[in-house]
Design a protein around this motif. Structure first.
Motif, PDB file in Angstrom:
ATOM      1  N   PHE A  84       0.007 -18.095  41.918  1.00 15.97           N
ATOM      2  CA  PHE A  84      -0.558 -17.716  42.898  1.00 15.97           C
ATOM      3  C   PHE A  84      -0.375 -16.267  43.161  1.00 15.97           C
ATOM      4  O   PHE A  84      -0.400 -15.757  44.229  1.00 15.97           O
ATOM      5  N   ARG A  85      -0.395 -15.622  41.950  1.00 13.32           N
ATOM      6  CA  ARG A  85      -0.066 -14.203  42.050  1.00 13.32           C
ATOM      7  C   ARG A  85      -1.099 -13.410  42.577  1.00 13.32           C
ATOM      8  O   ARG A  85      -0.759 -12.334  43.247  1.00 13.32           O
ATOM      9  N   ASN A  86      -2.123 -13.878  42.860  1.00  9.71           N
ATOM     10  CA  ASN A  86      -3.176 -13.283  43.340  1.00  9.71           C
ATOM     11  C   ASN A  86      -3.409 -13.553  44.879  1.00  9.71           C
ATOM     12  O   ASN A  86      -4.119 -12.630  45.414  1.00  9.71           O
ATOM     13  N   ARG A  87      -2.693 -14.637  45.301  1.00  8.25           N
ATOM     14  CA  ARG A  87      -2.866 -14.740  46.853  1.00  8.25           C
ATOM     15  C   ARG A  87      -1.786 -13.901  47.341  1.00  8.25           C
ATOM     16  O   ARG A  87      -1.536 -13.497  48.561  1.00  8.25           O
ATOM     17  N   GLY A  88      -0.450 -13.645  46.700  1.00  9.49           N
ATOM     18  CA  GLY A  88       0.683 -12.890  47.195  1.00  9.49           C
ATOM     19  C   GLY A  88       1.694 -12.753  46.039  1.00  9.49           C
ATOM     20  O   GLY A  88       1.845 -13.336  45.156  1.00  9.49           O
TER      21      GLY A  88
END
Length: 388
Positions: A84-88
């Motif tokens: 989920f690094r693109n989410r936060g």
């Protein structure tokens, strides 16, 4: 021998050894094979998964078998962050976590993630208000332990779970390795999205662990290959040890309530005996036992190196530890005790005694007597009288 280091590891239960031996002898097939031997092994893995899931109140498909509690923690933390690094890129944990959690978060920091390390109060507990204040729109994971492995403080994980219930973009991981088998680990009650367990902490075989992953939660696998464990942990399953772990899970669940009552009684007696010894300072607070796990007592002996005390007791065939077994050879003050605000001298002098319901009152008295005699023989600088 008087073994009092059960938080480090437990002897494998005889029932578990029998199960492991039987499977090793009669069911050596690879669960991924299509022939009869493979299908038999696959059925054993499925049965083990269902049995273990029942003790956590989850579905069998929500359990991932791993090779250890540390691997479960790593998969939960890194798998979430990388997925989920693109989410936060914000992760929250505390200053008193086990090294497998703390160091995983530090690795994420090296990869560019932002981390918040929560402080604790003087008893070692994370404040719910601090968790709430640390949350951000880009927080993707909160990882906290249920029971501190060094000094036994219970963390308010169910309260944190409720706090995060209306934040579906923030996952909640619980390290329940020291809690399973002693405290209620129902994942729904705790509000966990991810939860780690290690078999050798409750009579199961070493080299086996569990990761609960709530249905619908995605992780990036750390081990790629043949796609075992729903693609999250490739590698041929260790069928005998998984069956042994499931047997240990069942026994731990059946014995938990009665065992916890017995552990609490032993804890009170041990604290009473330790409080009477000169030079001993209790970290486990007798007036707030409900805040601590029942299977261990922590104390310090300021002015003595803890390893000296450990080896003095070892000469009498009594075995305790200084801190987590994963960091027991460290000479620096305990990171956990420093976070609690203890002076460096005390933070470098911690000792942990951990036990099972089978411990007797006479064995507690023997330990306390031997400890008192050992402390009387040792000089404040940690040397024995006469060494000079």
């Amino acid at each position: 021998m008087l073994y009092l280091d059960y938080c480090a590891t437990t002897p494998t239960r005889p029932e578990v050894i029998r199960s492991v031996t039987e499977v090793m002898t009669a069911h050596f097939g690879n669960p991924s094979s299509l022939h009869r031997l493979g299908l038999e092994a696959e059925k054993l893995v499925a049965k083990a998964r269902a049995l273990a899931a029942g003790t956590l109140g989850c579905k069998p498909q929500e359990l991932i078998f791993t090779g250890s509690g540390s691997e479960s923690n790593n998969l939960a933390i890194k798998g979430t962050a990388l997925r989920f690094r693109n989410r936060g890129r914000h992760v929250i944990t505390s200053a008193v976590e086990h090294a497998s959690v703390y160091e995983s978060v530090m690795q994420l920091a090296d990869l560019g993630f932002e981390t918040t390390i929560l402080p604790v109060d003087e008893t070692g507990q994370v404040r719910l208000t601090d968790v709430e204040a640390a949350l951000r729109d880009d927080t993707i994971l909160v990882s906290l332990m249920y029971v501190n492995n060094e000094m036994g403080r219970i963390q308010p994980v169910a309260d944190v779970g409720r706090l995060l219930a209306d934040r579906p973009r923030t996952l909640f991981h619980i390290d329940a390795i020291q809690a399973y088998g002693k405290l209620d680990c129902d994942v729904s009650r705790l509000g966990a999205d991810l939860l780690s367990v290690s078999a050798h902490k409750f009579g199961g075989p070493k080299g086996t662990g569990l990761l609960y992953r709530r249905e619908g939660v995605e992780l990036l696998p750390l081990v790629s290959g043949g796609g075992q464990e729903q693609g999250l942990r490739s590698g041929t399953e260790n069928v005998p040890l998984l069956v042994g772990m499931a047997k240990a899970c069942r026994l731990a669940a059946e014995e938990r309530e009665a065992g916890t009552l017995r552990l609490r009684a032993l804890q009170r007696r041990l604290l009473d005996r330790l409080a009477a010894l000169p030079g001993v300072k209790l970290t486990t607070r007798p007036d707030r036992l409900e805040d601590y796990a029942p299977q261990l007592v922590h104390f310090t002996v300021p002015g003595l190196r803890p390893e000296v005390v450990v080896h003095a007791l070892e000469e009498r065939e009594i075995y305790i530890s200084t801190r987590s077994a994963c960091s027991s050879d460290a000479t620096d003050p305990s990171r956990v005790l420093l976070a609690m605000g203890l002076p460096r001298e005390e933070a470098a002098a911690g000792l942990r005694v951990s036990y099972t319901p089978a411990l007797t009152e006479s064995e507690i008295d023997r330990f306390a007597d031997e400890l008192g005699q050992a402390l009387a023989r040792l000089q404040p600088n940690g040397r024995r009288k006469g060494d000079d």
